[in-house]
Design a protein around this motif. Structure first.
Motif, PDB file in Angstrom:
ATOM      1  N   ASP A 331       0.838  -1.202   0.000  1.00 42.90           N
ATOM      2  CA  ASP A 331       0.000   0.000   0.000  1.00 42.90           C
ATOM      3  C   ASP A 331       0.874   1.254   0.000  1.00 42.90           C
ATOM      4  OD1 ASP A 331      -2.507  -1.266   0.061  1.00 42.90           O
ATOM      5  OD2 ASP A 331      -2.365  -1.563   2.221  1.00 42.90           O
ATOM      6  N   ASP A 332       1.966   1.219   0.763  1.00 37.80           N
ATOM      7  CA  ASP A 332       2.877   2.371   0.806  1.00 37.80           C
ATOM      8  C   ASP A 332       3.492   2.632  -0.563  1.00 37.80           C
ATOM      9  OD1 ASP A 332       2.376   2.743   3.474  1.00 37.80           O
ATOM     10  OD2 ASP A 332       4.204   1.743   4.163  1.00 37.80           O
ATOM     11  N   ASP A 333       3.802   1.564  -1.292  1.00 42.38           N
ATOM     12  CA  ASP A 333       4.369   1.726  -2.642  1.00 42.38           C
ATOM     13  C   ASP A 333       3.340   2.338  -3.592  1.00 42.38           C
ATOM     14  OD1 ASP A 333       6.803   0.555  -1.861  1.00 42.38           O
ATOM     15  OD2 ASP A 333       6.048  -1.449  -2.274  1.00 42.38           O
ATOM     16  N   TRP A 334       2.100   1.835  -3.540  1.00 43.62           N
ATOM     17  CA  TRP A 334       1.053   2.390  -4.399  1.00 43.62           C
ATOM     18  C   TRP A 334       0.864   3.875  -4.129  1.00 43.62           C
ATOM     19  CZ3 TRP A 334      -0.309   0.350  -8.654  1.00 43.62           C
ATOM     20  CH2 TRP A 334      -0.493  -1.021  -8.816  1.00 43.62           C
ATOM     21  N   ALA A 335       1.014   4.281  -2.879  1.00 45.39           N
ATOM     22  CA  ALA A 335       0.811   5.686  -2.515  1.00 45.39           C
ATOM     23  C   ALA A 335       1.890   6.589  -3.084  1.00 45.39           C
ATOM     24  CB  ALA A 335       0.762   5.835  -0.995  1.00 45.39           C
ATOM     25  N   ARG A 336       2.932   6.014  -3.700  1.00 47.63           N
ATOM     26  CA  ARG A 336       4.036   6.802  -4.290  1.00 47.63           C
ATOM     27  C   ARG A 336       4.074   6.682  -5.813  1.00 47.63           C
ATOM     28  NH1 ARG A 336       8.709   3.943  -2.203  1.00 47.63           N
ATOM     29  NH2 ARG A 336       9.893   5.453  -3.420  1.00 47.63           N
ATOM     30  N   TYR A 337       3.095   6.017  -6.413  1.00 57.95           N
ATOM     31  CA  TYR A 337       3.125   5.789  -7.858  1.00 57.95           C
ATOM     32  C   TYR A 337       1.842   6.324  -8.480  1.00 57.95           C
ATOM     33  CZ  TYR A 337       3.830   3.256 -12.282  1.00 57.95           C
ATOM     34  OH  TYR A 337       4.001   2.924 -13.615  1.00 57.95           O
ATOM     35  N   PHE A 338       1.997   7.290  -9.413  1.00 61.06           N
ATOM     36  CA  PHE A 338       0.855   7.997  -9.983  1.00 61.06           C
ATOM     37  C   PHE A 338       0.881   7.966 -11.502  1.00 61.06           C
ATOM     38  CE2 PHE A 338       1.616   9.776  -5.823  1.00 61.06           C
ATOM     39  CZ  PHE A 338       0.339   9.888  -5.287  1.00 61.06           C
ATOM     40  N   LYS A 339      -0.328   7.995 -12.078  1.00 64.05           N
ATOM     41  CA  LYS A 339      -0.488   8.178 -13.514  1.00 64.05           C
ATOM     42  C   LYS A 339      -1.285   9.456 -13.712  1.00 64.05           C
ATOM     43  CE  LYS A 339      -4.752   5.413 -13.605  1.00 64.05           C
ATOM     44  NZ  LYS A 339      -5.424   4.200 -14.114  1.00 64.05           N
ATOM     45  N   MET A 340      -1.016  10.161 -14.806  1.00 61.66           N
ATOM     46  CA  MET A 340      -1.855  11.299 -15.138  1.00 61.66           C
ATOM     47  C   MET A 340      -2.985  10.816 -16.039  1.00 61.66           C
ATOM     48  SD  MET A 340      -1.019  15.089 -16.572  1.00 61.66           S
ATOM     49  CE  MET A 340      -0.714  15.683 -14.916  1.00 61.66           C
ATOM     50  N   ASN A 341      -4.199  11.249 -15.725  1.00 62.59           N
ATOM     51  CA  ASN A 341      -5.339  10.920 -16.574  1.00 62.59           C
ATOM     52  C   ASN A 341      -5.288  11.771 -17.841  1.00 62.59           C
ATOM     53  OD1 ASN A 341      -6.621   8.997 -14.865  1.00 62.59           O
ATOM     54  ND2 ASN A 341      -7.418  10.665 -13.597  1.00 62.59           N
ATOM     55  N   VAL A 342      -4.700  11.232 -18.891  1.00 66.74           N
ATOM     56  CA  VAL A 342      -4.637  11.926 -20.178  1.00 66.74           C
ATOM     57  C   VAL A 342      -5.985  11.834 -20.880  1.00 66.74           C
ATOM     58  CG1 VAL A 342      -3.469  12.001 -22.414  1.00 66.74           C
ATOM     59  CG2 VAL A 342      -2.156  11.491 -20.340  1.00 66.74           C
ATOM     60  N   VAL A 343      -6.637  10.690 -20.698  1.00 65.51           N
ATOM     61  CA  VAL A 343      -7.984  10.456 -21.214  1.00 65.51           C
ATOM     62  C   VAL A 343      -8.805   9.899 -20.064  1.00 65.51           C
ATOM     63  CG1 VAL A 343      -9.394   9.093 -22.803  1.00 65.51           C
ATOM     64  CG2 VAL A 343      -7.189   9.990 -23.560  1.00 65.51           C
ATOM     65  N   HIS A 344     -10.009  10.420 -19.854  1.00 70.05           N
ATOM     66  CA  HIS A 344     -10.859   9.916 -18.777  1.00 70.05           C
ATOM     67  C   HIS A 344     -12.316  10.168 -19.135  1.00 70.05           C
ATOM     68  CE1 HIS A 344     -12.510   9.231 -14.729  1.00 70.05           C
ATOM     69  NE2 HIS A 344     -11.378   8.644 -14.441  1.00 70.05           N
ATOM     70  N   GLU A 345     -13.182   9.269 -18.680  1.00 70.34           N
ATOM     71  CA  GLU A 345     -14.610   9.429 -18.985  1.00 70.34           C
ATOM     72  C   GLU A 345     -15.190  10.674 -18.332  1.00 70.34           C
ATOM     73  OE1 GLU A 345     -15.994   6.357 -15.438  1.00 70.34           O
ATOM     74  OE2 GLU A 345     -16.198   5.788 -17.543  1.00 70.34           O
ATOM     75  N   SER A 346     -14.572  11.123 -17.238  1.00 71.06           N
ATOM     76  CA  SER A 346     -14.980  12.367 -16.597  1.00 71.06           C
ATOM     77  C   SER A 346     -14.018  13.474 -16.994  1.00 71.06           C
ATOM     78  CB  SER A 346     -14.978  12.213 -15.068  1.00 71.06           C
ATOM     79  OG  SER A 346     -15.130  13.477 -14.441  1.00 71.06           O
TER      80      SER A 346
END
Length: 616
Positions: A331-346
């Motif tokens: 969980d700690d690792d996931w909290a440090r890894y991000f993607k930018m939403n280049v395309v999103h339904e919202s």
């Protein structure tokens, strides 16, 4: 065990609570004040406490309530997961439960929402008076139920609210005040004055600013029956105008209850609470964006651009282990890894950071090389560093799809359309038919919060062998255009390309490999710098359904290999080491000048720890 939330607050387990001590500007706190509808009048069902497709377990981790009264599972003044009932252990399902949920799903994933609830069933405004004598006098004449609830707040609800709000300020930022009351006594200007005094007193006593802490009231149940509830609607709607008269500012708003179903002409149904909460949220979210401080660049947030065709996009199944937390990626690792939403339904979430769970590129893509590239970096860097990826890929495309010259891109997309290559045109359409422009736009957004540290590239199956040197020149032009348009430095932003599937693995595009392998030498010839590297695809398996794409395991290995080139460069740049050792020689992995991993040192130039070392 410690859970690191998206907002980077640590919550100790077991017990799912934490004392309010670690301040985080991304922890948004809201004060919630009111009567029976704020408290909740609908029975809590077991399903109300379970994750759903619209409010997941991960969303629950971003929604917290402060324990305000005795009898909860944690000490008073602790933050706990906001499982209903939110207001008090003896309350039911109400506005408090839904407002926070809707805010969580409306805001970026690095934002955690907390509510500080104080509500008294069927009360008059005097119960929230700062003047304790006024409150006490009201309670003396109130019914047993009101006195009993007020007693849980020490017989002085305003004092308890201020006490808990100050505790909350140790861990987050108060962003707004939600209010729902009036069914009992909203029948004139005196009531408006009391409501305003509550707001003004909270602003003063908590050292807040009216300019950044709005007050949002909710309408009561809509009814045609003459009586106090119908009268209250008229006076609640006067709150914004009255507050503006008192302050000269637009600080108050009203959430409409139109269409919100009710139980009895007084209390809402669960569906009514949900709809009214959405109306509260639809007012608050734009205000949060208006009041938001300018983005701050975090030098420890390392951003990488990913560009390519279908293997960058991802064409292999996403498996359970790619999504879950485990000993290899916590969980700690996931909290440090991000993607930018280049395309999103919202559209509201486009250009926003989210946890980098697959699919990373677009909602319609699968597992690709970026997934495990970022994971490898997260595991190799010290915990204070975060990793973000901004990835744009067009299935089956030529490098011309990424031309800065929009006319070149348009001409290519027209060719693809005429050739029936809908996989190209459909993907490009999601980037406004100008992928380069979308990439630069998203990269600039990323630069508002992080630092671009590298570019990873996987493309060439379509046109590398066919166009040869022209393809190389176009790839280099893409790199230099990004460097110039994003104000980057070639010396600090390497370019890492990856080979297609090998012929030995059944790949149909292996003729592109010699041209991909020429990238480092070509880039050096053009720039005079060692700025480009190549990831070998040897041993990376092919998917069973076609001859172009890697398998899920192949993507995992390719991503790791990209990371094995990038990590030493990063570590050299930040002048730090990690405790882990790569390889059996006690130093980081060794690479040749093409960026290929080596099992041991070789005579000649080697790249060790991001530096060139001559071995004689």
């Amino acid at each position: 065990m410690t859970l690191a939330l998206a907002g980077f607050i640590s919550w100790d387990m077991p017990g799912m609570y934490a004392s309010a001590q670690n301040f985080d500007p991304n922890f948004y706190v809201f004060l919630s004040v009111g009567g029976s509808n704020m408290e909740g009048k609908t029975k809590v069902r077991p399903s109300d406490k379970q994750p759903t497709s619209t409010f997941t377990a991960q969303d629950w981790e971003r929604f917290r309530k402060m324990v305000v009264v005795e009898g909860d599972e944690a000490p008073v003044g602790s933050w706990v997961k906001a499982v209903p009932p939110v207001t008090r252990p003896d309350a039911k399902l109400g506005l408090n439960d839904y407002i926070g949920r809707i805010l969580v799903t409306s805001l970026e994933e690095n934002i955690t929402v907390g509510v500080v609830p104080v509500a008294v069933d069927k009360c008059a405004m005097d119960v929230f008076s700062k003047d304790q004598a006024v409150c006490s006098a009201y309670l003396e004449g109130a019914d047993d139920n009101i006195r009993s609830i007020a007693a849980e707040y020490g017989g002085y609800p305003y004092g308890k609210l201020v006490e808990m709000a100050r505790t909350a300020q140790a861990s987050g930022v108060i962003k707004g005040i939600f209010f729902h009351q009036g069914e009992t006594d909203a029948n004139g200007e005196e009531w408006l004055q009391k409501v305003y005094e509550l707001y003004a007193n909270l602003i003063e006593d908590l050292n807040l600013s009216m300019d950044t802490v709005p007050f949002i009231a909710g309408e009561p149940v809509r009814t045609d029956t003459e009586g106090p509830v119908k009268t209250a609607l008229e006076w609640v709607d006067k709150i914004p105008e009255y507050f503006k008269t008192m302050t000269g500012k637009d600080v108050a708003y009203v959430a409409s209850s139109e269409g919100c179903s009710d139980e009895d002409g007084y209390s809402f149904k669960a569906t009514g609470y949900n709809k009214l909460s959405r109306n509260y949220s639809s007012i608050m979210v734009p205000l949060l964006e208006r009041f938001m401080d300018p983005p701050v660049v975090d030098p420890n947030f390392f951003v990488f651009l990913g560009i390519g065709q279908s293997n960058m996009q991802g064409k292999a199944p996403i498996e359970a282990k790619d999504l879950e937390s485990n000993s290899n990626f916590t969980d700690d690792d996931w909290a440090r890894y991000f993607k930018m939403n280049v395309v999103h339904e919202s559209s509201r979430k486009v250009g926003k950071w989210a946890t980098a769970k697959p699919p990373i590129v677009r909602p319609d893509t699968e597992l690709g090389v970026t997934d495990y590239f970022g994971r490898y970096l997260v595991k190799g860097l010290d915990p204070q560093y975060k990793v973000g990826v901004v990835v744009l890929a067009v299935d089956g495309c030529s490098v011309r799809a990424f031309s800065k010259d929009e006319s070149v891109c348009s001409a290519y997309l027209k060719e693809a359309k005429n050739a029936g290559a809908t996989y190209v045109t459909n993907a490009a359409a999601q980037y406004g038919n100008y992928p380069y422009g979308k990439l630069v736009e998203m990269a600039k957004k990323a630069q508002q919060t992080g630092v671009i540290k590298g570019i990873i590239y996987h493309q060439g199956e379509t046109d590398a062998a066919q166009d040869g040197d022209l393809w190389l020149s176009r790839v280099y032009e893409l790199y230099t255009n990004l460097i110039n348009d994003l104000g980057l430095d070639m010396d600090k932003v390497p370019f890492i390309a990856g080979e297609p599937v090998q012929a030995s693995e059944g790949g149909a595009c292996s003729a592109a490999i010699p041209w991909v392998d020429k990238i480092p030498a070509y880039f050096k010839q053009q720039s005079g710098k060692d700025i480009a590297y190549v990831v070998s695809s040897k041993g990376c398996t092919k998917i069973s359904t076609d001859v172009y794409h890697f398998s899920s395991d192949g993507y995992r290995e390719m991503g790791k290999r990209y990371g094995q080139i990038m990590l030493p460069i990063l570590l050299n740049d930040i002048q730090t080491k990690v405790s882990r050792k790569y390889g059996d020689q006690g130093y980081l992995r060794v690479f040749d000048l093409n960026g290929r991993s080596q099992e041991s040192l070789k005579p000649g130039l080697n790249i060790i720890d991001g530096k060139k070392v001559l071995i004689r």
